[in-house]
Design an enzyme around this catalytic site. Sequence first.
Site, PDB file in Angstrom:
ATOM      1  N   CYS A 151     -18.408  -4.907 -18.768  1.00 41.74           N
ATOM      2  CA  CYS A 151     -18.668  -4.650 -17.344  1.00 41.74           C
ATOM      3  C   CYS A 151     -19.593  -5.738 -16.789  1.00 41.74           C
ATOM      4  O   CYS A 151     -20.600  -6.080 -17.406  1.00 41.74           O
ATOM      5  CB  CYS A 151     -19.312  -3.276 -17.169  1.00 41.74           C
ATOM      6  SG  CYS A 151     -19.695  -2.889 -15.438  1.00 41.74           S
ATOM      7  N   ASP A 167     -10.547   4.496  -2.809  1.00 44.35           N
ATOM      8  CA  ASP A 167      -9.491   5.142  -3.573  1.00 44.35           C
ATOM      9  C   ASP A 167     -10.117   5.787  -4.811  1.00 44.35           C
ATOM     10  O   ASP A 167     -11.345   5.802  -4.961  1.00 44.35           O
ATOM     11  CB  ASP A 167      -8.379   4.149  -3.941  1.00 44.35           C
ATOM     12  CG  ASP A 167      -8.803   3.139  -5.001  1.00 44.35           C
ATOM     13  OD1 ASP A 167     -10.019   3.063  -5.320  1.00 44.35           O
ATOM     14  OD2 ASP A 167      -7.930   2.413  -5.520  1.00 44.35           O
ATOM     15  N   CYS A 225     -26.311  -0.091 -14.218  1.00 49.09           N
ATOM     16  CA  CYS A 225     -25.375   1.023 -14.009  1.00 49.09           C
ATOM     17  C   CYS A 225     -26.115   2.310 -14.353  1.00 49.09           C
ATOM     18  O   CYS A 225     -26.618   2.471 -15.474  1.00 49.09           O
ATOM     19  CB  CYS A 225     -24.146   0.864 -14.900  1.00 49.09           C
ATOM     20  SG  CYS A 225     -23.078   2.329 -14.963  1.00 49.09           S
ATOM     21  N   CYS A 271     -13.803  -0.051 -15.494  1.00 50.25           N
ATOM     22  CA  CYS A 271     -14.439   1.267 -15.399  1.00 50.25           C
ATOM     23  C   CYS A 271     -13.370   2.339 -15.241  1.00 50.25           C
ATOM     24  O   CYS A 271     -13.324   3.078 -14.248  1.00 50.25           O
ATOM     25  CB  CYS A 271     -15.423   1.274 -14.225  1.00 50.25           C
ATOM     26  SG  CYS A 271     -16.546   2.690 -14.212  1.00 50.25           S
ATOM     27  N   CYS A 327     -17.333  -0.540 -21.065  1.00 50.50           N
ATOM     28  CA  CYS A 327     -18.701  -0.841 -20.624  1.00 50.50           C
ATOM     29  C   CYS A 327     -19.226  -2.149 -21.219  1.00 50.50           C
ATOM     30  O   CYS A 327     -20.074  -2.815 -20.621  1.00 50.50           O
ATOM     31  CB  CYS A 327     -19.639   0.309 -20.995  1.00 50.50           C
ATOM     32  SG  CYS A 327     -19.247   1.861 -20.136  1.00 50.50           S
ATOM     33  N   TYR A 330      -6.936   6.006   3.960  1.00 48.84           N
ATOM     34  CA  TYR A 330      -7.075   4.930   2.988  1.00 48.84           C
ATOM     35  C   TYR A 330      -6.230   3.717   3.395  1.00 48.84           C
ATOM     36  O   TYR A 330      -6.713   2.580   3.422  1.00 48.84           O
ATOM     37  CB  TYR A 330      -6.668   5.381   1.586  1.00 48.84           C
ATOM     38  CG  TYR A 330      -6.455   4.187   0.679  1.00 48.84           C
ATOM     39  CD1 TYR A 330      -7.547   3.512   0.142  1.00 48.84           C
ATOM     40  CD2 TYR A 330      -5.172   3.687   0.446  1.00 48.84           C
ATOM     41  CE1 TYR A 330      -7.368   2.377  -0.634  1.00 48.84           C
ATOM     42  CE2 TYR A 330      -4.986   2.547  -0.318  1.00 48.84           C
ATOM     43  CZ  TYR A 330      -6.091   1.898  -0.853  1.00 48.84           C
ATOM     44  OH  TYR A 330      -5.909   0.759  -1.588  1.00 48.84           O
ATOM     45  N   GLU A 380       0.829  -1.208   0.000  1.00 49.45           N
ATOM     46  CA  GLU A 380       0.000   0.000   0.000  1.00 49.45           C
ATOM     47  C   GLU A 380       0.863   1.258   0.000  1.00 49.45           C
ATOM     48  O   GLU A 380       0.542   2.253  -0.654  1.00 49.45           O
ATOM     49  CB  GLU A 380      -0.954  -0.006   1.191  1.00 49.45           C
ATOM     50  CG  GLU A 380      -2.023  -1.091   1.137  1.00 49.45           C
ATOM     51  CD  GLU A 380      -2.961  -0.952  -0.056  1.00 49.45           C
ATOM     52  OE1 GLU A 380      -3.015   0.131  -0.660  1.00 49.45           O
ATOM     53  OE2 GLU A 380      -3.635  -1.936  -0.401  1.00 49.45           O
TER      54      GLU A 380
END
Length: 295
Positions: A200, A136, A205, A190, A197, A118, A35
């Site tokens: 997806c 995030d 959506c 995305c 799309c 975060y 991280e």
Amino acid sequence: MSIDSVELVDWYAHSRRDLPWRGPDVTAWQILVSEFMLQQTPVARVAPIWVEWVARWPTPSATAAASAADVLRAWGKLGYPRRAKRLHECATVIAAEHDDRVPDDVEVLLTLPGVGAYTARAVGCFAYRQGVPVVDTNVRRVVARAVHGLADAGNPSAVRDLTHVAALLPDDETAPVFSAALMELGATVCTARSPKCGICPLSVCAWRAAGHPPATTPPRPAQRYAGTDRQVRGRLLDVLRASTVPVPRDQLDVVWLTDTAQRDRALDSLLVDGLVEQTADGRFALSGEGGDAGP
């Protein structure tokens, strides 16, 4: 509108990237290291350095025992070397005050050097399987589109964003997987500029249903690197990383002749940040490697 957690979790099970820090034997410390490294840095650059890092320093105490200079050298070209310094400080605190174990409480994690909202929640979620919201840029974008029908998420708001994501979390043991899947969807499908799309996994959506309305605010320009103080700092650090002994000033001066005032400013900032030190005889070295440093 909400997000179908079953659709998303099922998609993640067969579509997620094979990233080294997702392995079954990865420890909480090693996830925390990932991280730190992934902040504003692409996965492709982080992965090989992370693998070498955790093999060399698999625990907080091993990292803490290393010199600051060795840590900065191992950080290499990941950028923002202050993160390496903070990671070293974080390891030292965990080794000394937490019995060499990364805390599992978000509030305690927030007290560690270099750990923000975060990162604390990411460790709680991905290392300890807690159902805490992890937000995030990728997550914010997916929620803005799929739930609110917006092309982008606008300016971040910690309270608002955490509230929105918390409301989407499944109320069962799949919550951590859902969080990882939400992040993965934003990173690989995305995306900001070229969303896919057509592949997806979400059957519903709001943005797609609205006909993909454009963003109401112009996109932020890409951050410039060439010619910035960051680039000059990187050039100076390259010289110091390549040497195991302090170097004279003239070896640093030649790395940036375009603007000597900028070069001097960059060097001063490295000294102030504690990444570089000056020895009593006026030479320069990575922090922790200069021996008898001057005042």
